[in-house]
Design a protein around this motif. Structure first.
Motif, PDB file in Angstrom:
ATOM      1  N   PHE A 189       3.922  -2.766   3.998  1.00 44.06           N
ATOM      2  CA  PHE A 189       4.661  -4.607   3.222  1.00 44.06           C
ATOM      3  C   PHE A 189       3.543  -5.049   3.901  1.00 44.06           C
ATOM      4  O   PHE A 189       4.163  -5.329   4.647  1.00 44.06           O
ATOM      5  CB  PHE A 189       5.853  -4.893   3.068  1.00 44.06           C
ATOM      6  N   VAL A 190       2.463  -5.905   3.705  1.00 41.31           N
ATOM      7  CA  VAL A 190       2.152  -6.954   3.644  1.00 41.31           C
ATOM      8  C   VAL A 190       2.470  -8.163   4.184  1.00 41.31           C
ATOM      9  O   VAL A 190       2.329  -9.093   2.687  1.00 41.31           O
ATOM     10  CB  VAL A 190       0.457  -6.908   3.650  1.00 41.31           C
ATOM     11  N   VAL A 191       3.368  -8.638   4.117  1.00 35.81           N
ATOM     12  CA  VAL A 191       4.508 -10.182   4.303  1.00 35.81           C
ATOM     13  C   VAL A 191       4.276 -10.988   5.000  1.00 35.81           C
ATOM     14  O   VAL A 191       3.313 -11.519   6.263  1.00 35.81           O
ATOM     15  CB  VAL A 191       5.784  -9.572   4.428  1.00 35.81           C
ATOM     16  N   ARG A 192       4.537 -12.393   3.686  1.00 37.08           N
ATOM     17  CA  ARG A 192       3.298 -13.982   4.412  1.00 37.08           C
ATOM     18  C   ARG A 192       4.727 -14.738   4.547  1.00 37.08           C
ATOM     19  O   ARG A 192       4.680 -15.289   3.736  1.00 37.08           O
ATOM     20  CB  ARG A 192       2.616 -13.939   3.856  1.00 37.08           C
ATOM     21  N   PRO A 193       5.723 -14.955   5.860  1.00 32.97           N
ATOM     22  CA  PRO A 193       6.311 -15.421   5.450  1.00 32.97           C
ATOM     23  C   PRO A 193       6.544 -17.070   5.313  1.00 32.97           C
ATOM     24  O   PRO A 193       7.103 -17.537   5.268  1.00 32.97           O
ATOM     25  CB  PRO A 193       7.007 -14.828   6.896  1.00 32.97           C
ATOM     26  N   ARG A 194       4.968 -17.193   5.968  1.00 32.46           N
ATOM     27  CA  ARG A 194       4.637 -18.627   6.217  1.00 32.46           C
ATOM     28  C   ARG A 194       3.646 -19.098   5.573  1.00 32.46           C
ATOM     29  O   ARG A 194       2.754 -17.770   6.158  1.00 32.46           O
ATOM     30  CB  ARG A 194       5.551 -19.565   7.489  1.00 32.46           C
TER      31      ARG A 194
ATOM     32  N   VAL B 270      -5.231   1.997   8.080  1.00 30.65           N
ATOM     33  CA  VAL B 270      -4.772   2.101   6.240  1.00 30.65           C
ATOM     34  C   VAL B 270      -5.334   1.744   5.108  1.00 30.65           C
ATOM     35  O   VAL B 270      -5.284   2.796   4.140  1.00 30.65           O
ATOM     36  CB  VAL B 270      -2.743   1.308   6.448  1.00 30.65           C
ATOM     37  N   ARG B 271      -6.247   0.820   5.412  1.00 29.35           N
ATOM     38  CA  ARG B 271      -6.627   0.489   4.025  1.00 29.35           C
ATOM     39  C   ARG B 271      -8.194   1.032   4.260  1.00 29.35           C
ATOM     40  O   ARG B 271      -8.405   1.278   2.960  1.00 29.35           O
ATOM     41  CB  ARG B 271      -7.255  -1.612   4.303  1.00 29.35           C
ATOM     42  N   ASP B 272      -8.766   1.839   5.141  1.00 27.16           N
ATOM     43  CA  ASP B 272      -9.611   2.220   5.232  1.00 27.16           C
ATOM     44  C   ASP B 272      -9.601   4.071   4.527  1.00 27.16           C
ATOM     45  O   ASP B 272      -9.802   4.873   3.909  1.00 27.16           O
ATOM     46  CB  ASP B 272      -9.964   2.401   6.747  1.00 27.16           C
ATOM     47  N   ARG B 273      -8.388   4.883   5.328  1.00 26.72           N
ATOM     48  CA  ARG B 273      -7.785   5.936   4.441  1.00 26.72           C
ATOM     49  C   ARG B 273      -7.908   5.294   3.009  1.00 26.72           C
ATOM     50  O   ARG B 273      -7.940   6.294   2.470  1.00 26.72           O
ATOM     51  CB  ARG B 273      -6.538   5.987   5.183  1.00 26.72           C
TER      52      ARG B 273
ATOM     53  N   ILE C 221       0.919  -1.221   0.368  1.00 30.67           N
ATOM     54  CA  ILE C 221       0.097   0.204  -0.087  1.00 30.67           C
ATOM     55  C   ILE C 221       1.038   1.123   0.105  1.00 30.67           C
ATOM     56  O   ILE C 221       2.129   1.389   1.251  1.00 30.67           O
ATOM     57  CB  ILE C 221      -0.844   0.201   1.139  1.00 30.67           C
ATOM     58  N   LEU C 222       0.876   1.666  -1.041  1.00 30.28           N
ATOM     59  CA  LEU C 222       1.221   2.708  -0.609  1.00 30.28           C
ATOM     60  C   LEU C 222       0.704   4.532  -0.555  1.00 30.28           C
ATOM     61  O   LEU C 222      -0.278   4.523  -1.200  1.00 30.28           O
ATOM     62  CB  LEU C 222       1.992   3.160  -2.819  1.00 30.28           C
ATOM     63  N   GLU C 223       1.189   5.058   0.355  1.00 32.38           N
ATOM     64  CA  GLU C 223       0.499   6.591   0.510  1.00 32.38           C
ATOM     65  C   GLU C 223       1.799   7.705   0.659  1.00 32.38           C
ATOM     66  O   GLU C 223       2.764   6.878  -0.011  1.00 32.38           O
ATOM     67  CB  GLU C 223       0.404   5.957   2.513  1.00 32.38           C
TER      68      GLU C 223
END
Length: 810
Positions: A79-84, A111-114, A71-73
């Motif tokens: 960064f939504v990271v999924r390491p596993r 931040v998603r709402d914004r 998401i770029l503000e």
């Protein structure tokens, strides 16, 4: 992940990170998903002439490959990271890209709402985590979906640690088992677990002197004198084996012994399968396009389950006591039933002794019965009254409470939750397909989609159903937690926002043992290999003419060369199933057109037949694609509802011509048509997104529906392999037939379902008997929490849907 981030910031790769963020910003998209992120990073590596290792093995490359969302503000990058699998972290790159900071789930939802300009402070926060803290949990993501095996191990460990306590607990469980007031297994002569164990030993010694095949009726009263009632077996040998299994379990608790013993305990006699939408019938109707797969599933499951329960009753020696297990499919009664049986209150389920379709009407706000079919998107206002009326009808039909209620789809599981709560009955959830992951950003933009889809009611119902269920059945592992590259359907409910409605910071515990992977079976009466000598020649000729030569107002296309290798697709017309994408792929590939014909089997051909705006749009788009690419002479679009037996023959006819089945959905939870095509002998290609890629075990047959050129190339490569090696088509055909036979069986499915119901019913009893203090409070708290969501979120959202709005069908 913290060490990786620090390594990145402390290395020269920080410059590359800064440059990559600039690349992301030039895309002018504030929200980037995994495919877009990887494509942008790959292009950056090429344009910057990075060495080959950099894309995969550098610190930045590793971070990017773990990242599923960006998401770029204005100044920040999230960064939504999924390491596993089944786990995610949120990292904020801030302070002019000089530092990474790990953030909370709440920060991410804000931040998603914004991002969509719908931020609201003090929003309702939904968090189910505290209610699962008293339960045992899996600790290995690879074991997710194996709840039964986990619970068996857990229970055996508990038994081994305190066998005397568990002996008393088992005595209480067995002493409570009755059917219509008739005591089963343990009579009142036995008053404790210790007495029970002693009498079991005496019974085993007594039975050793009797022939194994001696009927139970011959020695029934001798066992009753020991305090053992009917239910242990139908012959002397089986009764002795069952009692010996119990002794082995108490002497040395092992999972295999527990499972074998519990499988023999008669505890499930009355089952209700909830499939609310309606059009559940056996002649002239199998659902509507949006629910046809679900209807076929529930009909086949009901028949197989009723047969399984009858077998269990017989083997337990209970058939002589006038005990008849019953399976009821609960669905909606539709007065305007178009000449089908869907207007009947009760219909006998063909192929069963005591299986029934029980139909209950919808009633609107004015108390009037709704006459027409209602789309799955408009169904929510009717469900509470439906559940209340269904309760009365079920009790009358079963002449008692059900032992198990199985919900199907989101609405069926909400009804199952309401019924199971009132009747204090075990609830099994089968979602089939959750809508949220199918519609991109459907939760984020729910307000824009509300008039058409009413996702606010549906997603809330999903949260209630999945958390209220005692156990959950899925058709694939990926349905729960996806793959390293994709998010699972249930996993998508862990953390999401419905802006200005609520935030879900922990919506479901994926590591809870309630999840079980139990794939469905296939109706082998209708779907079987093309090489079978049992084929109906008259049916074959009639269906072949429909597929290739006949003219009809419901068919479009006239094949110039009907002998070309056929590509077959069978699906309802909607954006998810993506038949328009397949037609576009075919239209853009002159080589495919030169070598193949495209055969489409749907239920509709004309936009005016549509029952939903999305469907009408896709029908019109498909016609436009045929015109644009001039496909009239290389395509056959059969837009009519055809009976199941004809559909099975259609697969076989395509296989006769060494054709191919293509399932080009944007997302597929499982895909019944896949196993139908595969068992028929058709080499099958399917989308790589969802559980379909688990059904087909060869990555060469996985398709990316966003890559039309790559899809055409994969199919062309298969055709080349077939031309090079005449045996190749047959090899793939035989492999896929055997895969379905070995993995997708209703006999195995219902055996597992019965065992699951018994184990989870026992587990529920154990929790109630052993829960104290915090654990008991958490259990009661969960019920209150679900009630709060239901009454203060779901019901107001459902009430806003115009209940006078019904969808008419031709």
């Amino acid at each position: 992940m913290h060490d990786l981030v620090q390594a990145l910031l402390n290395s020269d790769e920080k410059v590359a990170l800064r440059q990559l963020v600039s690349v992301f910003r030039r895309l002018q998209q504030p929200y980037l998903l995994r495919n877009e992120i990887l494509q942008a990073f790959g292009e950056y590596c090429r344009s910057s002439e990075k060495p080959a290792y950099f894309f995969h093995a550098s610190a930045l490359g590793t971070l990017i490959h773990y990242t599923h969302e960006i998401i770029l503000e204005e100044e920040n990058v999230w960064f939504v990271v999924r390491p596993r699998i089944a786990y995610q972290e949120v990292w904020l790159l801030a302070n002019e890209m000089t530092c990474f900071e790990q953030m909370s789930a709440q920060d991410l939802l804000d931040v998603r709402d914004r991002l969509v300009n719908r931020y609201q402070p003090q929003l309702l926060e939904v968090n189910f985590r505290p209610f699962y803290e008293g339960d045992p949990h899996l600790d290995d993501p690879r074991k997710i979906g194996q709840g039964l095996a986990f619970l068996n191990h857990h229970l055996c460990d508990e038994m081994a640690s305190n066998p005397e306590y568990w002996l008393e607990l088992l005595y209480k469980v067995f002493h409570r088992i009755r059917y219509n007031g008739v005591q089963l297994l343990i009579g009142d002569r036995i008053r404790s677990g210790r007495e029970f164990s002693e009498q079991v030993t005496q019974a085993i010694n007594y039975l050793r002197d009797r022939p194994d095949n001696e009927p139970f009726a011959n020695f029934r009263f001798d066992l009753q004198s020991l305090g053992l009632e009917p239910g242990w077996g139908n012959t002397a040998g089986r009764v002795r084996e069952t009692l010996e299994l119990f002794n082995r379990l108490m002497e040395s608790a092992e999972s295999a012994v527990l499972e074998a013993f519990v499988a023999r305990v008669p505890a499930i006699f009355r089952v209700v399968l909830v499939s609310v939408h309606g059009w559940v019938g056996q002649s002239g109707v199998l659902g509507r396009p949006e629910t046809a797969g679900q209807v076929m599933y529930v009909l086949e499951q009901a028949r197989a389950l009723e047969a399984k329960l009858r077998e269990e009753v017989k083997l337990a020696g209970l058939d002589s006591l006038d005990i008849h297990p019953q399976v009821v499919i609960l669905t909606r009664l539709i007065p305007n039933c178009e000449g089908t049986a869907c207007g009947l209150r009760l219909e006998k389920l063909q192929g069963t002794e005591n299986g029934w379709i029980l139909r209950v009407p919808f009633v609107d706000q004015q108390g009037q019965i709704v006459q027409d079919w209602v789309s799955k998107f408009e169904i929510w206002p009717y469900l509470e009254n439906f559940a209340l009326e269904a309760e009365r009808e079920i009790l009358a039909q079963l002449r008692g409470k059900p032992d198990l209620i199985v919900g199907n789809y989101s609405d069926g599981n909400l009804v199952a939750y309401l019924l199971s709560k009132r009747l204090k009955t075990l609830h099994c959830q089968i979602a089939h397909s959750l809508e949220k992951p199918k519609y991109l950003f459907s939760n984020l933009y729910w307000q824009d989609l509300e008039e058409q889809y009413h996702f606010s009611a549906q997603f809330t119902a999903d949260l209630i159903g999945m958390n209220g269920a005692d156990f959950i059945i899925t058709s694939s592992y990926q349905e729960i937690v996806g793959t390293p590259d994709t998010i699972g359907q249930y996993e998508s409910y862990q953390c999401f926002t419905m802006p200005q409605l609520y935030h879900v910071v922990d919506g479901i515990d994926l590591f809870h043992p309630k999840f079980n992977y139990v794939p469905p079976g296939i109706n082998e009466t209708a779907f079987f290999p093309y090489s079978s000598p049992e084929r109906d020649l008259e049916l074959r000729d009639r269906v072949r003419e429909m597929l290739f030569t006949s003219t009809d107002s419901s068919i479009r296309g006239h094949l110039t060369n009907p002998e070309k290798r056929p590509l077959l697709a069978v699906a309802p017309i909607n954006t998810i199933k993506n038949l328009t994408g397949l037609a576009e792929c075919f239209g853009q590939s002159p080589e495919l057109q030169a070598r193949c014909n495209l055969i489409l089997l749907t239920s509709k051909l004309h936009p005016e037949q549509a029952t939903h705006p999305e469907e009408a749009g896709e029908i019109a788009k498909l016609h436009e694609i045929i015109d644009r690419y001039d496909l009239e002479n290389s395509i056959r679009w059969v837009g009519m509802r055809i009976p199941t037996m004809e559909l099975g023959e259609a697969y076989r006819i395509i296989a006769d011509r060494e054709g191919v089945f293509v399932h080009f959905a944007r997302f597929e939870a499982f895909g019944r048509t896949l196993i139908e095509a595969m068992i028929s002998g058709l080499p099958t290609f399917a989308t790589k997104f969802g559980g379909a890629s688990e059904v087909i075990d060869d990555e060469n047959f996985h398709l990316n529906p966003t890559d039309l050129e790559g899809t055409a190339a994969k199919i062309r490569q298969f055709l080349d392999d077939c031309d090079t090696n005449p045996e190749y088509w047959l090899k793939i055909s035989n492999h896929q037939i055997e895969r379905v036979r070995s993995h997708y069986s209703w006999e195995v499915h219902t055996k597992q379902l019965s065992l699951l119901a018994k184990i989870y019913r026992f587990w529920d009893f154990v929790k109630r008997e052993t829960a104290q203090g915090y654990a008991q409070g958490a259990r009661q708290g969960l019920w209150r929490y679900l009630d709060t969501l239901y009454h203060f979120v779901y019901k107001p959202r459902a009430a806003m849907i115009q209940t006078t709005k019904t969808t008419h069908v031709e």
